[in-house]
Scaffold this motif. Structure first.
Motif, PDB file in Angstrom:
ATOM      1  N   ALA A   1      -9.435  16.474  51.404  1.00  0.00           N
ATOM      2  CA  ALA A   1      -8.452  17.520  51.147  1.00  0.00           C
ATOM      3  C   ALA A   1      -7.145  16.883  50.710  1.00  0.00           C
ATOM      4  O   ALA A   1      -6.837  15.750  51.088  1.00  0.00           O
ATOM      5  CB  ALA A   1      -8.234  18.379  52.390  1.00  0.00           C
ATOM      6  N   SER A   2      -6.360  17.638  49.940  1.00  0.00           N
ATOM      7  CA  SER A   2      -5.143  17.060  49.367  1.00  0.00           C
ATOM      8  C   SER A   2      -4.211  18.127  48.813  1.00  0.00           C
ATOM      9  O   SER A   2      -4.647  19.240  48.473  1.00  0.00           O
ATOM     10  CB  SER A   2      -5.518  16.113  48.224  1.00  0.00           C
ATOM     11  OG  SER A   2      -4.381  15.510  47.647  1.00  0.00           O
TER      12      SER A   2
ATOM     13  N   MET B   1     -12.173  18.377  59.242  1.00  0.00           N
ATOM     14  CA  MET B   1     -11.064  18.452  58.302  1.00  0.00           C
ATOM     15  C   MET B   1     -10.117  19.598  58.645  1.00  0.00           C
ATOM     16  O   MET B   1      -8.898  19.481  58.468  1.00  0.00           O
ATOM     17  CB  MET B   1     -11.599  18.596  56.880  1.00  0.00           C
ATOM     18  CG  MET B   1     -12.368  17.391  56.374  1.00  0.00           C
ATOM     19  SD  MET B   1     -11.370  15.875  56.259  1.00  0.00           S
ATOM     20  CE  MET B   1     -10.299  16.286  54.876  1.00  0.00           C
ATOM     21  N   CYS B   2     -10.664  20.698  59.144  1.00  0.00           N
ATOM     22  CA  CYS B   2      -9.808  21.804  59.588  1.00  0.00           C
ATOM     23  C   CYS B   2      -8.916  21.362  60.740  1.00  0.00           C
ATOM     24  O   CYS B   2      -7.741  21.742  60.823  1.00  0.00           O
ATOM     25  CB  CYS B   2     -10.654  23.009  59.985  1.00  0.00           C
ATOM     26  SG  CYS B   2     -11.364  23.904  58.585  1.00  0.00           S
ATOM     27  N   ALA B   3      -9.463  20.535  61.641  1.00  0.00           N
ATOM     28  CA  ALA B   3      -8.668  20.015  62.749  1.00  0.00           C
ATOM     29  C   ALA B   3      -7.562  19.104  62.230  1.00  0.00           C
ATOM     30  O   ALA B   3      -6.423  19.134  62.723  1.00  0.00           O
ATOM     31  CB  ALA B   3      -9.559  19.265  63.726  1.00  0.00           C
ATOM     32  N   GLY B   4      -7.872  18.282  61.237  1.00  0.00           N
ATOM     33  CA  GLY B   4      -6.855  17.427  60.638  1.00  0.00           C
ATOM     34  C   GLY B   4      -5.764  18.226  59.960  1.00  0.00           C
ATOM     35  O   GLY B   4      -4.577  17.877  60.037  1.00  0.00           O
ATOM     36  N   GLU B   5      -6.163  19.308  59.310  1.00  0.00           N
ATOM     37  CA  GLU B   5      -5.166  20.163  58.668  1.00  0.00           C
ATOM     38  C   GLU B   5      -4.267  20.811  59.716  1.00  0.00           C
ATOM     39  O   GLU B   5      -3.045  20.902  59.544  1.00  0.00           O
ATOM     40  CB  GLU B   5      -5.861  21.229  57.837  1.00  0.00           C
ATOM     41  CG  GLU B   5      -4.911  22.135  57.083  1.00  0.00           C
ATOM     42  CD  GLU B   5      -5.641  23.140  56.219  1.00  0.00           C
ATOM     43  OE1 GLU B   5      -5.893  24.262  56.700  1.00  0.00           O
ATOM     44  OE2 GLU B   5      -5.968  22.783  55.073  1.00  0.00           O
TER      45      GLU B   5
ATOM     46  N   GLY C   1       1.699  19.623  51.675  1.00  0.00           N
ATOM     47  CA  GLY C   1       1.093  20.947  51.645  1.00  0.00           C
ATOM     48  C   GLY C   1      -0.384  20.894  51.310  1.00  0.00           C
ATOM     49  O   GLY C   1      -1.053  19.894  51.555  1.00  0.00           O
ATOM     50  N   LYS C   2      -0.923  21.991  50.743  1.00  0.00           N
ATOM     51  CA  LYS C   2      -2.351  22.138  50.494  1.00  0.00           C
ATOM     52  C   LYS C   2      -2.587  22.520  49.040  1.00  0.00           C
ATOM     53  O   LYS C   2      -1.772  23.204  48.440  1.00  0.00           O
ATOM     54  CB  LYS C   2      -2.935  23.254  51.374  1.00  0.00           C
ATOM     55  CG  LYS C   2      -2.506  23.247  52.814  1.00  0.00           C
ATOM     56  CD  LYS C   2      -2.896  24.569  53.491  1.00  0.00           C
ATOM     57  CE  LYS C   2      -2.285  24.707  54.862  1.00  0.00           C
ATOM     58  NZ  LYS C   2      -2.580  26.025  55.457  1.00  0.00           N
ATOM     59  N   GLN C   3      -3.715  22.105  48.493  1.00  0.00           N
ATOM     60  CA  GLN C   3      -4.089  22.549  47.155  1.00  0.00           C
ATOM     61  C   GLN C   3      -5.588  22.510  46.911  1.00  0.00           C
ATOM     62  O   GLN C   3      -6.154  23.452  46.372  1.00  0.00           O
ATOM     63  CB  GLN C   3      -3.378  21.744  46.066  1.00  0.00           C
ATOM     64  CG  GLN C   3      -3.627  22.291  44.666  1.00  0.00           C
ATOM     65  CD  GLN C   3      -2.748  21.645  43.618  1.00  0.00           C
ATOM     66  OE1 GLN C   3      -1.986  20.715  43.902  1.00  0.00           O
ATOM     67  NE2 GLN C   3      -2.817  22.134  42.382  1.00  0.00           N
TER      68      GLN C   3
ATOM     69  N   THR D   1      -8.913  14.572  63.166  1.00  0.00           N
ATOM     70  CA  THR D   1     -10.123  14.642  62.335  1.00  0.00           C
ATOM     71  C   THR D   1     -11.268  13.904  63.010  1.00  0.00           C
ATOM     72  O   THR D   1     -12.386  14.425  63.116  1.00  0.00           O
ATOM     73  CB  THR D   1      -9.846  14.049  60.945  1.00  0.00           C
ATOM     74  OG1 THR D   1      -8.766  14.750  60.330  1.00  0.00           O
ATOM     75  CG2 THR D   1     -11.075  14.153  60.044  1.00  0.00           C
ATOM     76  N   ALA D   2     -10.998  12.688  63.478  1.00  0.00           N
ATOM     77  CA  ALA D   2     -12.032  11.891  64.141  1.00  0.00           C
ATOM     78  C   ALA D   2     -12.495  12.541  65.439  1.00  0.00           C
ATOM     79  O   ALA D   2     -13.698  12.604  65.731  1.00  0.00           O
ATOM     80  CB  ALA D   2     -11.505  10.485  64.410  1.00  0.00           C
TER      81      ALA D   2
END
Length: 238
Positions: free
Chosen positions: A19-20, A147-151, A159-161, A127-128
């Motif tokens: 994600a980025s 990845m949701c946890a990392g976000e 931010g997010k894209q 994330t881990a």
């Protein structure tokens, strides 16, 4: 600009989630090959690492040897981030000295996380931790949950894209390859696409030609029966 998770499950599948706050992060960063491994090239990414690194893994080089070989003669290595996972043992990673803070990586026996331009080290840790906590679930679901946890822990500090998910099994094509190139909530959209893929796409792919069966299933009624059996076994899709 990015953080990602590479994982290998007990069946030998490889999974990559990324994600980025950057357009189409799944286009150039993530690479996987059956019988070889998976890698992600990040920060000021070098897409040439993909095919070359997977070929090295296929030739029997260990992940740390692949990382060393790819970065040794790259004049831009200080601005690169790379992590690599092979068919067995722990992976390896490189975070260049000029990658933008916060940046870093964590490498474990069967998965690794790496990121740069993050809100802080808690992004990789969350994330881990979430990946470990989801043991027993399908690999794709574990990757998305992690990845949701990392976000939720801050993600990309800008931010997010975009986001992407790839599952590579024992075929020359991926079991699943999902991309969200531009969205206000890319992880939510990735989760939605994964749910939609369960309705027909994933069981349909299982009917295609494969190693040991170069024809696949050709009878449409049998294909429909396999799709119906697959979805009937999944809560919420009946």
């Amino acid at each position: 600009m990015t953080w990602s998770l590479l994982a290998r499950d007990a069946d030998g599948r490889f999974g990559i989630a990324i994600a980025s706050r950057f357009f189409a992060v799944g286009a150039l960063c993530v690479h996987a090959r059956r019988g070889a491994g998976a890698l992600s090239t990040q920060a000021l990414m070098n897409p040439l690492y993909g095919a070359t690194g997977l070929a090295m893994l296929e030739d029997g080089l260990a992940p740390d040897e692949v990382v060393a070989a790819l970065t040794a003669h790259d004049a831009g290595q200080a601005q690169r981030q790379l992590h690599v996972l092979g068919t067995q043992g722990p992976g390896a990673a490189h975070t260049g000295a000029d990658c933008v803070d916060w940046c870093g990586h964590q490498v474990f026996d069967d998965f690794s996380v790496a990121g740069n331009m993050l809100a802080g080290p808690q992004v990789l840790q969350a994330t881990a931790d979430a990946y470990r906590a989801s043991a027993g679930r399908p690999l794709a679901e574990r990757l998305i949950a992690a990845m949701c946890a990392g976000e939720a822990a801050g993600g990309d500090k800008r931010g997010k894209q975009s986001a992407a998910l790839r599952i590579q099994g024992d075929e020359d094509y991926p079991e699943l390859d999902l991309r969200v190139d531009d969205h206000v909530e890319p992880m939510q959209e990735l989760q939605r696409l994964y749910t939609v893929s369960l309705q027909r796409f994933q069981p349909f792919v299982a009917c295609l030609p494969r190693r040991g069966d170069p024809v696949g299933e050709l009878q449409r009624d049998r294909i429909e029966a396999r799709i119906a059996a697959f979805t009937a076994a999944l809560p919420g899709l009946r």
